[in-house]
Design an enzyme around this catalytic site. Structure first.
Site, short mmCIF file in Angstrom:
data_model
loop_
_atom_site.label_atom_id
_atom_site.label_comp_id
_atom_site.label_asym_id
_atom_site.label_seq_id
_atom_site.Cartn_x
_atom_site.Cartn_y
_atom_site.Cartn_z
N HIS A 24 0.80 -1.23 0.00
CA HIS A 24 0.00 0.00 0.00
C HIS A 24 0.84 1.29 0.00
O HIS A 24 0.80 2.09 0.91
CB HIS A 24 -1.10 0.02 1.07
CG HIS A 24 -0.74 -0.59 2.40
ND1 HIS A 24 0.14 -0.02 3.25
CD2 HIS A 24 -1.16 -1.71 3.01
CE1 HIS A 24 0.24 -0.75 4.35
NE2 HIS A 24 -0.53 -1.78 4.22
N HIS A 78 -2.59 -10.02 15.33
CA HIS A 78 -2.94 -8.80 14.58
C HIS A 78 -3.95 -9.18 13.50
O HIS A 78 -3.83 -10.24 12.88
CB HIS A 78 -1.64 -8.27 13.97
CG HIS A 78 -1.75 -7.03 13.15
ND1 HIS A 78 -2.71 -6.05 13.36
CD2 HIS A 78 -0.97 -6.58 12.12
CE1 HIS A 78 -2.51 -5.08 12.48
NE2 HIS A 78 -1.48 -5.37 11.72
N GLU A 80 -4.68 -7.46 10.62
CA GLU A 80 -4.43 -7.08 9.22
C GLU A 80 -4.26 -8.32 8.34
O GLU A 80 -3.67 -9.33 8.76
CB GLU A 80 -3.21 -6.14 9.12
CG GLU A 80 -3.16 -5.43 7.77
CD GLU A 80 -2.22 -4.23 7.72
OE1 GLU A 80 -1.47 -3.98 8.67
OE2 GLU A 80 -2.26 -3.54 6.67
N ASP A 82 -2.55 -9.38 5.93
CA ASP A 82 -1.30 -10.08 5.58
C ASP A 82 -0.97 -11.16 6.61
O ASP A 82 -0.17 -12.05 6.34
CB ASP A 82 -0.12 -9.11 5.40
CG ASP A 82 0.05 -8.11 6.53
OD1 ASP A 82 -0.89 -7.87 7.29
OD2 ASP A 82 1.16 -7.55 6.64
N HIS A 144 0.69 -1.46 15.09
CA HIS A 144 0.25 -0.18 14.57
C HIS A 144 -1.29 -0.11 14.33
O HIS A 144 -1.74 0.87 13.74
CB HIS A 144 0.99 0.11 13.25
CG HIS A 144 0.65 -0.87 12.16
ND1 HIS A 144 0.26 -0.44 10.93
CD2 HIS A 144 0.59 -2.22 12.11
CE1 HIS A 144 0.01 -1.47 10.16
NE2 HIS A 144 0.20 -2.56 10.84
N ASP A 163 4.18 -7.19 13.77
CA ASP A 163 4.79 -6.19 12.89
C ASP A 163 6.00 -5.50 13.53
O ASP A 163 6.90 -5.03 12.81
CB ASP A 163 3.75 -5.13 12.52
CG ASP A 163 2.81 -5.59 11.41
OD1 ASP A 163 3.18 -6.49 10.64
OD2 ASP A 163 1.70 -5.04 11.31
N TYR A 191 11.01 0.06 7.44
CA TYR A 191 9.74 -0.45 7.95
C TYR A 191 9.22 0.47 9.05
O TYR A 191 8.05 0.84 9.08
CB TYR A 191 9.95 -1.88 8.47
CG TYR A 191 8.66 -2.59 8.75
CD1 TYR A 191 8.05 -3.36 7.78
CD2 TYR A 191 8.01 -2.45 9.97
CE1 TYR A 191 6.85 -4.00 8.02
CE2 TYR A 191 6.82 -3.07 10.23
CZ TYR A 191 6.23 -3.84 9.25
OH TYR A 191 5.04 -4.46 9.49
N HIS A 222 7.37 -10.17 9.73
CA HIS A 222 7.96 -9.91 8.41
C HIS A 222 9.48 -9.98 8.52
O HIS A 222 10.06 -9.45 9.47
CB HIS A 222 7.62 -8.49 7.91
CG HIS A 222 6.17 -8.23 7.69
ND1 HIS A 222 5.46 -8.74 6.62
CD2 HIS A 222 5.28 -7.49 8.39
CE1 HIS A 222 4.21 -8.33 6.68
NE2 HIS A 222 4.07 -7.58 7.74
FE1 FEO Z 1 -0.03 -4.62 10.07
FE2 FEO Z 1 2.10 -6.83 8.60
O1 FEO Z 1 0.43 -6.12 9.09
#
Ligand code: FEO
Length: 388
Positions: A24, A78, A80, A82, A144, A163, A191, A222
């Site tokens: 994004h 989390h 999100e 991903d 986040h 994250d 990041y 990640h």
């Molecule tokens: Fe906030 Fe890697 O997702």
């Protein structure tokens, strides 16, 4: 696809996204990975999952260790997508799976997937024993998203940090000491600058908790797992979260007929005369997510645009939009640019800097083309202004 055992009976089973270049709006030149971890034992526990298109990678890695239908618990740090995108298919495979998450995690997962799954909501600092292993859950709201939490396994001395401490890197290597560490730090910095930056105060609240844990590994969601450089990445996070800048300038600009660029280079010389490092970041050659990485520890931000149709160039506008969202505080700023007749670009940039509450140096505005005398004057003005 092979899993990697990172501690006895704890496996990395994530997905590697080699082709990812745009997260994004964040340029991910090195791709990324979505790190899921499987703990095999009396109960089989999966920590986070992967985004939907990488589900097959996840399953093929898990299948090398256990029958994927035998996952008993999923700790969802989390919401999100991903990290949660594979949940629907995992639960479909075993509807008895218990999903452990924060209160906001449950809310977010219900809103994303519209499913009445078997949730077990955990409170901040709650410790839960699962299959003979203890897990401590620490809520990290707004690092986040509101739902974020991290999971600590005292038996394994691993913090599953989601994250936090992540980097967008795709690699077959799994640990920080297996790639040149400069690359890992640079991607961790990028990041932080592009994902975590607006939440420095929340990060500062979490760091003492992380410091209090006995750790062999920090396993983010990640990139690479921190094994050798845990102390240093914590120190860097403290610096970034504390908005500690250096006497360094970034000069960001776009130009139409090179007049604004000439001004940019004259400004650069003013910094050079004071032995202050400068990065020249032409918006035609640099991605805004890389510029944010440079800005994270720079005290000075100079931004230049010529006036086009009573406005600024679209590239400069895009940078300002991105900057305002990430909002690094307390910069010393300077607007500059050339113009033909209106000259509105300076006012537009300065207004945005004022909204960011930045200190303003006197703006530099030149009609049409600066001659050498004007450029020398700019260099000398800047040199004088920034002398300490
Ligand atoms: Fe906030 Fe890697 O997702």
């Amino acid at each position: 696809m092979l899993p990697v055992e990172i501690k006895k009976n704890v496996y990395w089973v994530g997905g590697i996204d080699w082709d990812l270049r745009n997260f994004h709006g964040y340029l991910t030149q090195r791709g990324s990975s979505y790190n899921a971890y499987l703990i095999r034992g009396e109960k089989n526990i999966l920590i986070d999952s992967v985004k939907t298109p990488l589900y097959d990678q996840l399953i093929s890695r898990i299948a090398r260790i256990i029958d994927p239908r035998k996952i008993d618990f999923i700790i969802q740090n989390h919401v999100e997508m991903d990290h949660s995108g594979s949940l629907p298919r995992l639960v479909e495979m075993n509807p008895n799976i218990v999903i452990i998450t924060s209160p906001n995690g449950e809310k977010g997962l219900r809103l994303h997937y519209k499913k009445d799954w078997n949730f077990r909501v955990v409170q901040n600092n709650e410790t839960v024993e699962i299959g003979g292993r203890k897990f401590q859950f620490v809520h990290t709201p707004m690092v986040h998203w509101p739902d974020n939490m991290v999971t600590y396994s005292p038996d394994d001395r691993i913090l599953f940090s989601n994250d936090a401490f992540g980097q967008h890197i795709s690699s077959t290597e799994r640990f920080d000491d297996e790639l040149p560490i400069g690359i890992v730090y640079e991607e961790a910095k990028k990041y932080y600058a592009n994902i975590v930056l607006p939440y420095g105060k929340q990060v500062q609240k979490i760091l003492p908790v992380v410091d209090s844990l006995s750790l062999d590994l920090i396993a983010p969601s990640h990139g690479l797992i921190w094994r050798k450089n845990i102390g240093e990445i914590k120190r860097r996070y403290a610096k970034w979260a504390g908005n500690e800048t250096e006497r360094k300038a970034v000069i960001v600009y776009d130009t139409m007929w090179k007049s604004t660029e000439k001004i940019a280079y004259a400004i650069m010389q003013g910094f050079e005369l004071n032995h202050i490092p400068v990065e020249m970041l032409n918006l035609q050659a640099n991605h805004i997510s890389d510029i944010m990485t440079s800005l994270i520890d720079a005290q000075y931000l100079c931004l230049g645009s010529p006036t086009l149709n009573n406005n600024i160039l679209p590239t400069v506008s895009a940078f300002l939009t991105y900057l305002k969202g990430l909002a690094p505080p307390d910069r010393i700023s300077l607007a500059f640019g050339s113009y033909g007749w209106g000259g509105q670009s300076i006012g537009i940039i300065e207004k945005e800097f004022e909204n960011c509450k930045y200190e303003l140096l006197p703006a530099i505005k030149v009609q049409y083309v600066p001659d050498q005398d004007r450029l020398d004057e700019i260099t000398n003005d800047i040199s004088r202004l920034i002398q300490k």
